[in-house]
Enzyme design. Structure first.
Site, PDB file in Angstrom:
ATOM      1  N   ALA A 196      78.202 -31.611 -67.595  1.00 57.80           N
ATOM      2  CA  ALA A 196      79.090 -30.732 -66.822  1.00 57.80           C
ATOM      3  C   ALA A 196      79.013 -31.162 -65.361  1.00 57.80           C
ATOM      4  CB  ALA A 196      78.622 -29.287 -66.982  1.00 57.80           C
ATOM      5  N   GLY A 249      76.522 -31.848 -71.325  1.00 60.29           N
ATOM      6  CA  GLY A 249      77.839 -31.581 -71.912  1.00 60.29           C
ATOM      7  C   GLY A 249      78.431 -32.830 -72.542  1.00 60.29           C
ATOM      8  N   GLU A 265      77.133 -33.031 -75.823  1.00 59.04           N
ATOM      9  CA  GLU A 265      77.764 -31.970 -76.618  1.00 59.04           C
ATOM     10  C   GLU A 265      79.175 -32.353 -77.034  1.00 59.04           C
ATOM     11  OE1 GLU A 265      76.580 -29.059 -73.588  1.00 59.04           O
ATOM     12  OE2 GLU A 265      75.810 -27.853 -75.231  1.00 59.04           O
ATOM     13  N   GLU A 276      69.527 -30.505 -69.654  1.00 53.79           N
ATOM     14  CA  GLU A 276      69.794 -29.237 -68.966  1.00 53.79           C
ATOM     15  C   GLU A 276      68.515 -28.560 -68.472  1.00 53.79           C
ATOM     16  OE1 GLU A 276      71.326 -30.368 -71.573  1.00 53.79           O
ATOM     17  OE2 GLU A 276      73.407 -29.747 -71.652  1.00 53.79           O
TER      18      GLU A 276
END
Ligand code: T1G
Length: 681
Positions: free
Chosen positions: A63, A102, A105, A125
């Site tokens: 992210a 992310g 992900e 993270e």
């Protein structure tokens, strides 16, 4: 503004490409582009498969951290990934560089994953005080099981593509130069087959067979995650994957994620993420400053520091010539370097070949002449100005023009050392922290005349050897030790006023430091710098030395140590302290843990404010970087200056006044303006 996402058709395969330098962070425009591209692929009957890849250095690296803390702007990543995973057309992730957070992900929500051998995948993270927030903790365990998922989510360290393939995180490896073509071929080969969805997998079969897995893993991480919130939440989220439905598991993950996102630890660790990168930049040294090529390094002194310093460069493949004055010291130094490498190899973190390769780059010598063609020489000799000036005078005679001459001094004046040479522009401080081959911090001490290319070269070199560098001006103790001396002053005061020294240590331990000042003294050695005259006792440390209490090295210092190095407070030391306090007419009293903590830490913040005021540090966040990497300040509070911002500078200033301690102008003026040290300029 053009979208960072574009699509290209290859027959019946749609290739979705992100071009969002520098790391394809999944910012709002990327998420929106991804969503549109997936809708395009799903609605076009001519498209029978999808490949997702990135231009530039890496697949999505997570992210966009710069968006955190701001109001969210859709589309959100989880929904976009759910829509993609729901597709009946095979979606293949084509991975190079680092698929992180992310980005990993996104790959997990694809039906297949193809990667080049040099790629890495990870969920870092936790290093930002978070856990994955786009179903990573729910899809990953369904794909690879709890045992393989836990280190990825809780440690946050990436794994290689090869390791990822071995645990089932990726389906195939592709050639370094043929990733897109091989991913397209892979996608075509899966057309018409039912698509595998990670979210539909059975999670944690291994965790179900072995329910203690999670507690065992938590116990194995205990020391490393002490004080951090995110790792425990990560374990909880992975465990939930095996106990709840996918939908409930995602809800649980979201709940844990939001709690962390709104907490102080994540704010502190996100601050640190950018602080570490900012520290490598020198405001008045242009990014394109030409660098001095560093092909050969000289190190003077083969003691603990000289040997440790050398290892940093040897491990990075840079040849080192190490100089000592006497053969036995030189042999001992080289032997120590080899022993250190061999113990690293025993721990499986180096191969025997790598040890030999590193040792093969080390050239011992007794002659300064062998340093003549070095591009950089670092002296790590006795901390005495006269000795340093002699060494630099000799280097000035022998070493080629244009070479950098660096001192590892921990507090001496670099400008004065530079006067011993005819080339002050090439003199700089490179203050390593012991053990120099382990501690990440490098204080780069900038002299009045240190040249831009010298500074730019040393900052770049620090990254190459895995150090975190911060620039300090010339002042006693530079940044770290100058602030440490303020904490030490208060520690010594507190035990004279009645605080138990083991309580003082415990306060810092509870705050998150690896150890307190008296434990540190025992570890380093009480007798460092002792005049060796047991009849001359004017300080507590001299009294301990006179009583032959030298620290851990001989089993007794402030503490008594048993064979297993367990420490217990010593009655003898209690008496020594009480005698000193009586002699100085100190009224002893109970001192609270709060007062102890505030008197240890607030003066450090005040000294940090003075360092800023004097321009000895470029920015407050550099001071945070120094203390987190050089002294173990707990990362989850962001460093001394960020921590002070968090508790409020008024609190710090008022506290100092209450204890009769000085408040610097910079601290007072920032507090009065309701400002923060880390306010963005
Ligand atoms: N967001 C924003 N900026 C980033 C960024 C990111 N994720 N990663 C790097 N940058 C900037 C960085 O500040 C620097 O900027 C430049 O890119 C180069 O970085 C939903 C919530 C990818 C291994 O934690 O580990 O996904 O200084 O110097 O050495 O579950 O960057 O040039 O202005 O580090 O080649 C998870 C963090 C986010 C990865 C490349 N992802 N990045 O290293 O370059 S949370 C991460 C890295 C998340 C999801 C959750 C490294 C790198 P500037 P750099 P590098």
């Amino acid at each position: 503004m053009t979208s960072p996402i574009r699509t290209e058709r290859h027959d019946n395969v749609l290739v979705v490409i992100s071009d969002n330098p520098p790391v394809n962070a999944l910012g709002q425009a990327v998420r929106a582009g991804l969503k549109d591209a997936i809708e395009e692929a799903l609605s076009d009957d001519g498209i029978e498969a999808v490949v997702i890849r990135c231009d530039g250095q890496t697949f999505f690296a997570g992210a966009d951290i710069t968006e955190f803390g701001k109001p969210p702007v859709g589309p959100n990543l989880p929904e976009t990934l759910d829509a993609m995973e729901a597709s009946d057309k095979p979606v293949v992730a084509a991975i190079h560089g680092t698929a992180l957070g992310g980005g990993c992900e996104v790959a997990l929500a694809c039906h297949y994953r193809v990667a080049v051998p040099s790629a890495k995948l990870g969920l870092p993270e936790v290093k930002l005080g978070l856990i994955p927030g786009a179903a990573g903790t729910q899809r990953l365990p369904r794909l690879v099981g709890a045992e393989a998922a836990l280190p990825l989510v809780v440690d946050g360290n990436p794994i290689s593509a090869k390791k990822a393939q071995s645990v089932g995180l990726i389906d195939a490896l592709a050639g370094e130069d043929s990733l897109e073509a091989e991913a397209i071929a892979f996608a075509k080969s899966r057309i018409g087959q039912p698509v595998p969805r990670a979210s539909e997998g059975k999670a944690n079969d291994d965790g179900v067979r072995d329910p203690d897995l999670f507690d065992r893993f938590r116990a194995s991480q205990a020391r490393k995650i002490r004080g951090f919130d995110a790792p425990n939440s990560a374990i909880e989220a992975v465990k939930a994957a095996g106990e709840l439905s996918y939908a409930e598991g995602v809800k649980k993950e979201r709940e844990l994620f939001m709690k962390l996102m709104t907490g102080t630890q994540s704010a502190a660790m996100r601050h640190y993420f950018f602080a570490e990168r900012a520290a490598n930049k020198i405001d008045d040294v242009p990014n394109d400053t030409p660098l001095i090529p560093i092909r050969k390094i000289g190190v003077i002194g083969a003691g603990t520091m000289g040997g440790g310093i050398s290892m940093n460069f040897l491990s990075a493949g840079i040849p080192v010539t190490i100089l000592e004055m006497a053969n036995d010291a030189l042999d001992r130094g080289v032997r120590t370097v080899r022993t250190n490498y061999e113990s690293t190899a025993k721990r499986g973190r180096m191969t025997a070949e790598q040890v030999e390769k590193a040792m093969g780059l080390l050239t011992p010598t007794l002659s300064y002449d062998d340093l003549a063609d070095c591009d950089l020489v670092i002296e790590a000799v006795y901390e005495n100005m006269e000795v340093k000036k002699q060494v630099f005078g000799k280097l000035d005679e022998v070493v080629k023009q244009g070479a950098i001459l660096a001192s590892n001094t921990s507090y001496l004046d670099i400008d004065e050392i530079a006067t011993a040479t005819t080339r002050p522009g090439y003199v700089v401080g490179m203050h390593f922290f012991s053990p120099a081959n382990v501690m990440k911090l490098l204080e780069v001490v900038r002299g009045k005349e240190t040249r831009h290319d010298v500074l730019a070269t040393v900052m770049k070199l620090s990254k190459a050897i895995g150090k975190v560098a911060a620039v300090s001006g010339v002042c006693p103790g530079f940044i770290g030790n100058r602030m440490l001396s303020k904490r030490q002053e208060q520690a010594n005061e507190l035990i004279m006023e009645g605080a138990n020294y083991w309580d003082v240590d415990d306060v810092l331990l509870d705050f998150g430091f690896p150890m307190g000042p008296f434990q540190m003294a025992d570890l380093a050695g009480i007798d460092i710098g002792w005049h060796r005259d047991p009849t001359k006792v004017t300080t507590i440390r001299e009294a301990l030395c006179a009583a032959e209490r030298f620290g851990q090295k001989n089993g007794k210092g402030f503490y008594d140590y048993d064979e297993a190095r367990n420490r217990t407070p010593s009655d003898e030391v209690k008496r020594i302290i009480a005698d000193f306090a009586a002699k100085e007419g100190k009224e002893r009293r109970e001192i609270s843990k709060d007062e102890t903590r505030e008197r240890l830490l607030y003066p450090m913040v005040n000294e940090g404010a003075k360092i800023l005021e004097e321009g000895m540090a470029q920015r407050a966040s550099d001071i945070d970087v120094v203390w987190i990497n050089g002294y173990g300040w707990p990362l989850y509070t962001g460093g001394p200056m960020f921590w002070a911002d968090t508790i409020g500078l008024h609190t710090v200033a008022t506290g100092l006044e209450e204890y009769g301690l000085p408040v610097s102008d910079r601290l007072r003026s920032t507090a009065e303006g309701d400002g923060k040290f880390n306010d963005k300029p």
